[in-house]
Design a protein around this motif. Structure first.
Motif, PDB file in Angstrom:
ATOM      1  N   ARG A  24       4.956   5.974  -6.976  1.00 18.76           N
ATOM      2  CA  ARG A  24       6.308   5.928  -6.394  1.00 18.76           C
ATOM      3  C   ARG A  24       6.678   4.492  -6.047  1.00 18.76           C
ATOM      4  NH1 ARG A  24       7.653  11.663  -5.478  1.00 18.76           N
ATOM      5  NH2 ARG A  24       5.814  12.555  -6.452  1.00 18.76           N
ATOM      6  N   CYS A  25       7.993   4.255  -6.032  1.00 16.50           N
ATOM      7  CA  CYS A  25       8.424   2.901  -5.702  1.00 16.50           C
ATOM      8  C   CYS A  25       9.806   2.939  -5.071  1.00 16.50           C
ATOM      9  CB  CYS A  25       8.443   2.042  -6.961  1.00 16.50           C
ATOM     10  SG  CYS A  25       8.808   0.318  -6.583  1.00 16.50           S
ATOM     11  N   ASN A  26      10.000   2.033  -4.106  1.00  9.45           N
ATOM     12  CA  ASN A  26      11.305   1.937  -3.448  1.00  9.45           C
ATOM     13  C   ASN A  26      12.268   1.015  -4.205  1.00  9.45           C
ATOM     14  OD1 ASN A  26       9.536  -0.119  -2.838  1.00  9.45           O
ATOM     15  ND2 ASN A  26       9.809  -0.034  -0.632  1.00  9.45           N
ATOM     16  N   PHE A  27      11.822   0.381  -5.270  1.00  8.58           N
ATOM     17  CA  PHE A  27      12.693  -0.422  -6.135  1.00  8.58           C
ATOM     18  C   PHE A  27      12.787   0.252  -7.506  1.00  8.58           C
ATOM     19  CE2 PHE A  27      11.887  -4.960  -4.202  1.00  8.58           C
ATOM     20  CZ  PHE A  27      12.368  -4.527  -2.986  1.00  8.58           C
ATOM     21  N   ARG A  28      13.708  -0.235  -8.309  1.00  9.80           N
ATOM     22  CA  ARG A  28      13.810   0.216  -9.704  1.00  9.80           C
ATOM     23  C   ARG A  28      14.023  -1.029 -10.576  1.00  9.80           C
ATOM     24  NH1 ARG A  28      12.124   4.028  -7.871  1.00  9.80           N
ATOM     25  NH2 ARG A  28      12.688   6.221  -8.114  1.00  9.80           N
ATOM     26  N   CYS A  29      13.033  -1.905 -10.604  1.00  6.29           N
ATOM     27  CA  CYS A  29      13.190  -3.161 -11.335  1.00  6.29           C
ATOM     28  C   CYS A  29      13.511  -2.880 -12.803  1.00  6.29           C
ATOM     29  CB  CYS A  29      11.940  -4.009 -11.222  1.00  6.29           C
ATOM     30  SG  CYS A  29      11.566  -4.414  -9.509  1.00  6.29           S
ATOM     31  N   THR A  30      14.487  -3.566 -13.307  1.00  7.93           N
ATOM     32  CA  THR A  30      14.963  -3.270 -14.663  1.00  7.93           C
ATOM     33  C   THR A  30      13.899  -3.552 -15.716  1.00  7.93           C
ATOM     34  OG1 THR A  30      15.914  -5.460 -14.769  1.00  7.93           O
ATOM     35  CG2 THR A  30      17.387  -3.692 -14.096  1.00  7.93           C
ATOM     36  N   TYR A  31      12.955  -4.464 -15.416  1.00  2.47           N
ATOM     37  CA  TYR A  31      11.926  -4.814 -16.395  1.00  2.47           C
ATOM     38  C   TYR A  31      10.678  -3.934 -16.273  1.00  2.47           C
ATOM     39  CZ  TYR A  31      10.284  -7.387 -12.287  1.00  2.47           C
ATOM     40  OH  TYR A  31       9.897  -7.716 -11.016  1.00  2.47           O
ATOM     41  N   CYS A  32      10.692  -3.003 -15.292  1.00  3.22           N
ATOM     42  CA  CYS A  32       9.489  -2.189 -15.042  1.00  3.22           C
ATOM     43  C   CYS A  32       9.828  -0.706 -15.092  1.00  3.22           C
ATOM     44  CB  CYS A  32       8.901  -2.563 -13.687  1.00  3.22           C
ATOM     45  SG  CYS A  32       7.493  -1.561 -13.187  1.00  3.22           S
ATOM     46  N   MET A  33      10.574  -0.218 -14.117  1.00  5.18           N
ATOM     47  CA  MET A  33      10.936   1.204 -14.051  1.00  5.18           C
ATOM     48  C   MET A  33      12.406   1.341 -13.685  1.00  5.18           C
ATOM     49  SD  MET A  33      10.882   4.297 -14.262  1.00  5.18           S
ATOM     50  CE  MET A  33       9.424   4.336 -15.284  1.00  5.18           C
ATOM     51  N   PRO A  34      13.295   1.223 -14.660  1.00  2.00           N
ATOM     52  CA  PRO A  34      14.726   1.231 -14.356  1.00  2.00           C
ATOM     53  C   PRO A  34      15.299   2.611 -14.041  1.00  2.00           C
ATOM     54  CG  PRO A  34      14.352   0.883 -16.721  1.00  2.00           C
ATOM     55  CD  PRO A  34      13.004   0.923 -16.077  1.00  2.00           C
ATOM     56  N   GLY A  71       0.541  -0.417  -7.676  1.00  2.00           N
ATOM     57  CA  GLY A  71       1.261   0.833  -7.862  1.00  2.00           C
ATOM     58  C   GLY A  71       2.162   0.735  -9.078  1.00  2.00           C
ATOM     59  N   GLY A  72       3.207   1.410  -9.034  1.00  2.00           N
ATOM     60  CA  GLY A  72       4.192   1.737  -8.027  1.00  2.00           C
ATOM     61  C   GLY A  72       4.163   0.690  -6.905  1.00  2.00           C
ATOM     62  N   GLU A  73       4.710   1.100  -5.807  1.00  2.00           N
ATOM     63  CA  GLU A  73       4.683   0.186  -4.663  1.00  2.00           C
ATOM     64  C   GLU A  73       3.633   0.662  -3.666  1.00  2.00           C
ATOM     65  OE1 GLU A  73       5.461  -2.709  -3.752  1.00  2.00           O
ATOM     66  OE2 GLU A  73       4.766  -2.313  -1.738  1.00  2.00           O
ATOM     67  N   PRO A  74       2.529  -0.067  -3.533  1.00  2.00           N
ATOM     68  CA  PRO A  74       1.431   0.424  -2.683  1.00  2.00           C
ATOM     69  C   PRO A  74       1.820   0.642  -1.226  1.00  2.00           C
ATOM     70  CG  PRO A  74       1.039  -1.846  -3.405  1.00  2.00           C
ATOM     71  CD  PRO A  74       2.188  -1.334  -4.201  1.00  2.00           C
ATOM     72  N   THR A 100       2.372  -6.384  -4.012  1.00  2.00           N
ATOM     73  CA  THR A 100       3.457  -5.610  -3.401  1.00  2.00           C
ATOM     74  C   THR A 100       4.804  -6.241  -3.697  1.00  2.00           C
ATOM     75  OG1 THR A 100       4.425  -4.949  -1.269  1.00  2.00           O
ATOM     76  CG2 THR A 100       3.044  -6.907  -1.241  1.00  2.00           C
ATOM     77  N   ASN A 101       5.863  -5.416  -3.635  1.00  2.00           N
ATOM     78  CA  ASN A 101       7.199  -5.991  -3.761  1.00  2.00           C
ATOM     79  C   ASN A 101       7.679  -6.581  -2.439  1.00  2.00           C
ATOM     80  OD1 ASN A 101       8.256  -3.864  -2.173  1.00  2.00           O
ATOM     81  ND2 ASN A 101       8.822  -2.650  -3.961  1.00  2.00           N
ATOM     82  N   GLY A 102       6.913  -6.401  -1.371  1.00  2.00           N
ATOM     83  CA  GLY A 102       7.161  -7.089  -0.113  1.00  2.00           C
ATOM     84  C   GLY A 102       8.195  -6.446   0.796  1.00  2.00           C
ATOM     85  N   MET A 336       4.276   0.951 -16.717  1.00  2.00           N
ATOM     86  CA  MET A 336       3.630   0.054 -15.743  1.00  2.00           C
ATOM     87  C   MET A 336       3.513   0.703 -14.368  1.00  2.00           C
ATOM     88  SD  MET A 336       2.800  -3.299 -15.673  1.00  2.00           S
ATOM     89  CE  MET A 336       3.110  -4.923 -15.007  1.00  2.00           C
ATOM     90  N   ILE A 337       4.551   1.425 -13.995  1.00  2.00           N
ATOM     91  CA  ILE A 337       4.595   2.035 -12.663  1.00  2.00           C
ATOM     92  C   ILE A 337       3.507   3.109 -12.525  1.00  2.00           C
ATOM     93  CG2 ILE A 337       6.240   3.916 -13.153  1.00  2.00           C
ATOM     94  CD1 ILE A 337       7.748   2.802 -10.588  1.00  2.00           C
ATOM     95  N   THR A 338       3.070   3.684 -13.636  1.00  2.00           N
ATOM     96  CA  THR A 338       2.020   4.696 -13.616  1.00  2.00           C
ATOM     97  C   THR A 338       0.638   4.071 -13.673  1.00  2.00           C
ATOM     98  OG1 THR A 338       3.410   6.368 -14.651  1.00  2.00           O
ATOM     99  CG2 THR A 338       1.047   6.626 -14.930  1.00  2.00           C
TER     100      THR A 338
HETATM  101  S1  SF4 Z   1       6.437  -1.110  -9.296  1.00  2.00           S
HETATM  102 FE1  SF4 Z   1       6.939  -3.204  -8.631  1.00  2.00          FE
HETATM  103  S2  SF4 Z   1       7.781  -4.124 -10.451  1.00  2.00           S
HETATM  104 FE2  SF4 Z   1       7.825  -1.910 -10.803  1.00  2.00          FE
HETATM  105  S3  SF4 Z   1       9.854  -1.183 -10.107  1.00  2.00           S
HETATM  106 FE3  SF4 Z   1       8.490  -1.070  -8.376  1.00  2.00          FE
HETATM  107  S4  SF4 Z   1       8.740  -3.044  -7.318  1.00  2.00           S
HETATM  108 FE4  SF4 Z   1       9.544  -3.285  -9.339  1.00  2.00          FE
END
Ligand code: SF4
Ligand SMILES: C[S@@+](CC[C@H](N)C(=O)[O-])C[C@H]1O[C@@H](n2cnc3c(N)ncnc32)[C@H](O)[C@@H]1O
Length: 341
Positions: A24-34, A71-74, A100-102, A336-338
């Motif tokens: 799981r992730c709180n972002f949706r980076c376009t280059y990773c998991m849009p 992760g995802g976002e740890p 981490t995405n911080g 990548m997120i998986t």
């Molecule tokens: S796992 Fe990291 S790089 Fe991928 S969408 Fe989330 S924050 Fe962005």
């Protein structure tokens, strides 16, 4: 555990493990998991902390000295400092780090440090708030800057800052990012945009090469090559000739480092993966939940590693340079997120 040497078919020893604690992730980076929605791992299928710790111990006994949580976002995994403390206690583990995405780091930096986290990488691709919103689709820049400050304040240095450089998107910020690192004492990790998974819109022309980055940086801040940490790190390190620290560049696409890749990956649902570009993994969780002993699990891990022959980035680079070219979607890679970046 220096005396243990499990090597693969290309004589690469097993030394590092990246554990994805959640997809799981709180972002949706376009280059990773849009994508908004995705086939996420069910909660019951995710490894418990006890299961992660058990597997981590087995990996350490097979020669792994470095573990990175990702992760995802740890930091969206609840009570992460508890897991950090459990892993920190493993005898023989030399280094425990986190990427981490911080976004949630300001509140967690203290507990993570207290639990025994050795090092941290924070991802930050732009210093422009609007651009930050655009690339992460859900994130804000300010909390990440606060997270970095908090990590610094609790003594987590040297902090590394990962930035993926995408041609036509943020390559114009290269020197700003380098300057940011120099000013705050962070080690920048500049990363070539690569085609992990199939969700991103990667095309070869969007990769801003390591050589191009180096030329621009060197013209403004002369650097000297230091090499790869421990001979096997993804980044080639450079130190500034004026003594103001160092940075690393990861040429994943144009300078593949498969020949020195000593990392295994464990997904949030317990699959062992031997390459960032793999299509499948070996399901350790099911075996563990069906009652496999430590010896049986260790034998599975050892066998998988001994049979490993992955060199996807080498092959991709050969294809990219060839007349036939390279078709990123011809190969159904795990996102990548998986698999844990
Ligand atoms: S796992 Fe990291 S790089 Fe991928 S969408 Fe989330 S924050 Fe962005
Ligand atoms: C997948 S993320 C997981 C950890 C955390 N969510 C983060 O963003 O730091 C790990 C790293 O992979 C990088 N990454 C993701 N997709 C990438 C891509 N297509 N090319 C290069 N690096 C990528 C991210 O920038 C990040 O630094």
């Amino acid at each position: 555990m220096a005396d243990v040497n499990v090597t693969d078919t290309l004589k690469r020893p097993l030394r590092g493990l990246r554990i994805s604690v959640t997809d799981r992730c709180n972002f949706r980076c376009t280059y990773c998991m849009p994508f908004d929605e995705y086939q996420w791992v069910e909660r019951a299928e995710a490894l418990s902390f006890a299961e992660i710790e058990r597997l981590a111990r087995l990996f350490v006994a097979l020669g792994v000295g470095q573990i990175r949580l990702t992760g995802g976002e740890p930091l969206v995994r609840r009570s992460l400092p508890t897991l950090v403390a459990q892993l920190h206690a493993i005898e023989g583990l030399r280094n425990l780090s986190l990427t981490t995405n911080g976004a949630l780091l300001a509140e967690q930096a203290g507990p993570l440090k207290a639990a025994g986290l050795d090092r941290i990488n924070v991802s930050l691709d732009t210093l422009q708030p609007e651009r930050f919103r655009k690339i992460t689709q859900r994130g804000e820049l300010q909390p990440v800057l606060e997270g970095l400050a908090a990590a610094n304040a609790v003594g987590m240095g040297p902090i590394k800052v990962n930035a993926v450089i995408i041609r036509g998107f943020n390559d114009d910020e290269l020197l700003d990012l380098v300057e940011f690192g120099r000013t705050h004492g962070f080690e920048m990790r500049l990363i070539e945009y690569m085609d992990v998974g199939n969700a991103s819109g990667w095309t070869p022309d969007k990769t801003f090469s390591k050589r191009e980055m180096l030329e621009i940086i060197h013209a403004r801040y002369p650097v000297r090559e230091v090499g790869r940490a421990a001979g096997s790190a993804p980044a080639v390190d450079y130190e500034f000739l004026d003594g103001k620290g160092q940075l690393g560049i990861i040429g994943s696409v144009t300078e593949p480092f498969c020949s020195s890749c000593t990392r295994a990956r464990l997904t949030a649902d317990g699959k062992l993966i031997t390459c960032l570009f793999a299509e499948t993994g070996v399901d350790l969780k099911s075996k563990m939940r069906k009652g496999a002993s430590d010896e049986e699990l260790q034998e599975i891990i050892r066998t998988v590693w001994i049979e490993r022959g992955d060199r996807y980035s080498d092959l991709r680079w050969e294809r990219l340079k060839s007349a036939a070219g390279y078709e990123p979607r011809a190969h159904k890679k795990i996102e990548m997120i998986t698999l844990g970046g």
